[in-house]
Design an enzyme around this catalytic site. Structure first.
Site, PDB file in Angstrom:
ATOM      1  N   GLU B  61       0.850  -1.245  -0.128  1.00 16.93           N
ATOM      2  CA  GLU B  61       0.103   0.320  -0.161  1.00 16.93           C
ATOM      3  C   GLU B  61       1.074   0.714   0.323  1.00 16.93           C
ATOM      4  O   GLU B  61       0.350   2.362  -1.012  1.00 16.93           O
ATOM      5  CB  GLU B  61      -0.850   0.012   0.942  1.00 16.93           C
ATOM      6  CG  GLU B  61      -2.467  -0.964   1.016  1.00 16.93           C
ATOM      7  CD  GLU B  61      -1.619  -2.610   1.399  1.00 16.93           C
ATOM      8  OE1 GLU B  61      -0.286  -2.670   2.138  1.00 16.93           O
ATOM      9  OE2 GLU B  61      -2.744  -3.184   1.224  1.00 16.93           O
ATOM     10  N   HIS B 130     -11.359  -3.747   9.059  1.00 18.84           N
ATOM     11  CA  HIS B 130     -11.778  -3.729   7.913  1.00 18.84           C
ATOM     12  C   HIS B 130     -13.104  -2.850   8.236  1.00 18.84           C
ATOM     13  O   HIS B 130     -14.351  -3.412   7.206  1.00 18.84           O
ATOM     14  CB  HIS B 130     -11.992  -5.013   7.485  1.00 18.84           C
ATOM     15  CG  HIS B 130     -11.277  -6.048   6.886  1.00 18.84           C
ATOM     16  ND1 HIS B 130      -9.955  -6.511   7.615  1.00 18.84           N
ATOM     17  CD2 HIS B 130     -10.398  -6.745   6.008  1.00 18.84           C
ATOM     18  CE1 HIS B 130      -9.005  -7.307   6.747  1.00 18.84           C
ATOM     19  NE2 HIS B 130      -9.076  -7.148   6.276  1.00 18.84           N
TER      20      HIS B 130
END
Lengths: 337, 324
Positions: B61, B130
């Site tokens: 990322e 999440h």
């Protein structure tokens, strides 16, 4: 460990013509004289903030940037003055920026750690160790996607070898065969600590893990750097990423004003023995260049710096309202800020 | 009549149309190409636009977002996907220190035309790493734009606006809305910073964005049954937020509840409440109230998550409290 010529890969003897060597020498002299001037200005209180000087590393900047074409780009580090100067940034705009003046290349908003000239493909010095690596990776991706024929260079120090960004970017560049050169300026110091205490691997092994060819050169031999850089830049242009590790020397502290108590006095005293400027001058003299020509080169560079410094001192400080501009791009799409 | 689309298909169509309109637009992210995206928001785009412009990236990322910044500085308009908003923690340097600041710190030499798309929000029992709503972090950073499309139409139009905008935009999609159905208008105005009055009312204003819009609608229906007409403002853009629309509504209703799924403390609602207090104080007949998530991580189990998420009950109670 600080570098020595013995650790570097062998290179073909002096394949660079004398006029090219003179140009490289002039670039190095410009960097040396600029950095030395900045050191004095900083000590005299004429430069605010922090500056990180590249005295002792000039051959890397001159040799690598000199190998780039106009379509190429690079991202550099907090110790990035040399790269930007070698790319030919206007000297007055450079001095104005470092001194925080209105007419600086970044309008006085960035300073030493953020000198950039997008018109020359300079994606900026950077205040974050390793952050230039992803920027250069993306720039290489853009070169590839747009078919510009350009190569992107990521300059990074040996301290950045411990940053995840290097590992991630080597992987991406290798996966995508990006036109990219990873140039490590290995001066043996990760800020205030010896890199031997910071990094368990070596850059050649890291490159090998990703299948990225690695070449190590004596980074204080400008001809060796220039020759190797030309080779890896052209190889990267069509053949995917390359690593060029330049063994070099950091003469000053991590930042200007750093007393370097962590450093052995003998090591510092020995640095001029491996002065890239002196070595370059000796090679030029051996090639038949007159001593007077080298002296004239020094005078000419000094005059340019004097003019640039004079212009910077005469330039106004930025108006306070400039602190509030250019956060966003003016556009008809935008309602308010 | 066009066939209704799911929210996630409106995202895909916006990406497709933006790529067709501008060869500089490219997509990057984990599993966005061959797999069509973990939520299928990029399905079909690899076939339509090829592997150079639709790139599967490694699970990196930090560097993939940093690479998007570098590509944006070299002539591309990258749209990166971060699979869950929680993962953006790994890319914060690229977003905050690089993308957001390049234009300013380089003295206006450049823009950074990139988009970071990412889903936030609970409701899928995805657990503490999440499900988070972290948009306030980005709204706090000068140089970034932040948008949260709540409807299918906006999923298309606001993403197109974000891609056309010259500066970095964080597009936050609530993943609980991906299956929502609705119509898009490919010719709708692509506006930055404009809110939408979702429902007109005279008695109180509910300012909201993202999936909480639907809790606000349910609340407004229940309030209407009791004779209370709530006005709902769907902010759409968090940065910049539409002060004009909010202040106009406050001047009409004199009562405000700000509702969002993100943690209430130090959140988007806090900023809006403070601005109303300082700039529209004389229009208020009651304190500004906020409805947000408690100051807790979001839990996994169904009952625990349900207890955490702001709902219509809490919005109804807050609106009534402003009218008490």
């Amino acid at each position: 460990m600080p570098s020595s010529a013995a650790q570097a890969d062998p290179i073909p003897a002096n394949s660079i013509p004398t006029d090219r060597r003179l140009a490289l020498h002039r670039t190095m002299q410009t960097i040396r004289a600029t950095e030395t001037t900045l050191s004095r200005l900083f000590a005299d209180g004429e430069i605010p903030g922090f500056i990180h000087l590249s005295v002792g590393q000039e051959a890397v900047a001159a040799g690598v940037v000199g190998a780039l074409g106009p379509q190429d780009s690079f991202a550099t580090t907090h110790r990035g003055h040399g790269h930007v100067l070698a790319r030919g940034v206007r000297l007055d705009l450079f001095f104005k920026e470092i001194m925080g003046r209105a007419g600086g290349i970044c309008g006085g908003r960035g300073g030493s750690m953020h000198v950039a000239d997008l018109s020359l493909g300079v994606l900026g010095a950077n205040g974050i160790v390793g952050a230039g690596l992803p920027l250069a990776t993306g720039s290489a991706l853009a070169h590839q996607t747009r078919r510009t024929g350009g190569v992107a260079v990521a300059f990074f120090g040996d301290g950045a070898m411990a940053e995840g960004a290097l590992h991630e970017c080597l992987n991406m560049a290798a996966l995508w065969t990006l036109p990219m050169v990873f140039v490590c300026e290995n001066n043996g110091w990760s800020e205030f600590s010896p890199t031997s205490t910071q990094f368990a691997a070596t850059l050649d092994k890291l490159g090998a893990a990703f299948g990225v060819p690695h070449r190590r050169v004596d980074g204080n031999d400008v001809a060796a750097v220039a020759e190797a850089a030309a080779e890896v830049v052209e190889a990267a242009r069509g053949g995917g990423p390359r690593i060029l590790e330049c063994l070099t020397t950091r003469w000053h502290g991590h930042f200007e004003g750093d007393p370097q108590r962590y450093r052995n006095a003998d090591e510092i005293a020995g640095l001029p023995q491996n002065d890239p400027l002196r070595r370059s001058a000796e090679a030029l003299l051996a090639a038949g260049v007159e001593e007077s020509a080298l002296a004239a080169l020094v005078d000419s560079v000094d005059a340019e710096i004097r003019d640039a410094l004079e212009a910077a001192r005469a330039d106004a400080l930025p108006d306070a309202d400039a602190a509030f501009r250019d956060v966003y791009t003016p556009t008809t799409l935008t309602a308010g800020a | 009549m066009p066939k209704p689309l799911r929210y996630v298909n409106a995202v895909a169509q916006a990406l497709n149309d933006a790529m067709a309109a501008d060869p500089a637009v490219m997509l990057m992210g984990e599993d966005v190409a061959a797999a069509g995206g973990p939520f299928k928001a990029t399905r079909g785009l690899l076939d339509a636009h090829g592997p150079e412009r639709v790139r599967d990236t490694p699970i990196s990322e930090a560097s993939l977002v940093g690479a998007a910044v570098g590509a944006a500085l070299t002539g591309m308009k990258p749209v990166v996907e971060i699979m869950f908003m929680d993962f953006v923690t790994l890319a914060m340097d690229a977003v905050v220190n690089q993308a957001a600041k390049a234009r300013f710190m380089f003295g206006g030499q450049c823009s950074v035309p990139m988009v970071l798309r990412t889903p936030h929000g609970g409701g899928l029992n995805a657990g503490p790493q999440h499900s988070q709503c972290l948009e306030a972090w980005f709204a706090h950073i000068p140089g970034l734009r932040v948008v949260c499309p709540a409807t299918v139409a906006d999923a298309y139009s606001l993403l197109r606006a974000a891609i056309e905008a010259p500066d970095p935009v964080v597009v936050v999609e609530n993943k609980a809305l991906y299956a929502l159905q609705g119509d898009i208008d490919v010719n709708a105005p692509r506006e930055v910073g404009k809110a939408r009055i979702d429902r007109a009312g005279r008695d109180a204003t509910i300012v909201t964005y993202g999936a909480t819009l639907y809790a606000a609608r349910a609340a407004a229906d229940r309030l209407a049954a009791e004779g209370i007409e709530a006005e709902i403002i769907d902010l759409r853009w968090i940065q910049p937020w539409d002060e004009e629309a909010v202040f106009a509504s406050v001047a009409k209703t004199h009562r405000v509840v700000i509702a969002h799924e993100a943690v209430q403390a130090f959140g988007v609602g806090a900023e809006i409440a403070a601005r109303i207090a300082s700039d529209a104080f004389d229009d208020l007949d009651a304190p500004v109230l906020r409805v947000g998530a408690p100051f807790m991580p979001i839990a996994f189990a169904k009952t625990l998550e349900a207890a955490y998420l702001p709902d219509a009950d809490r919005i109804v109670a807050a609106v009534k409290s402003t009218l008490a």
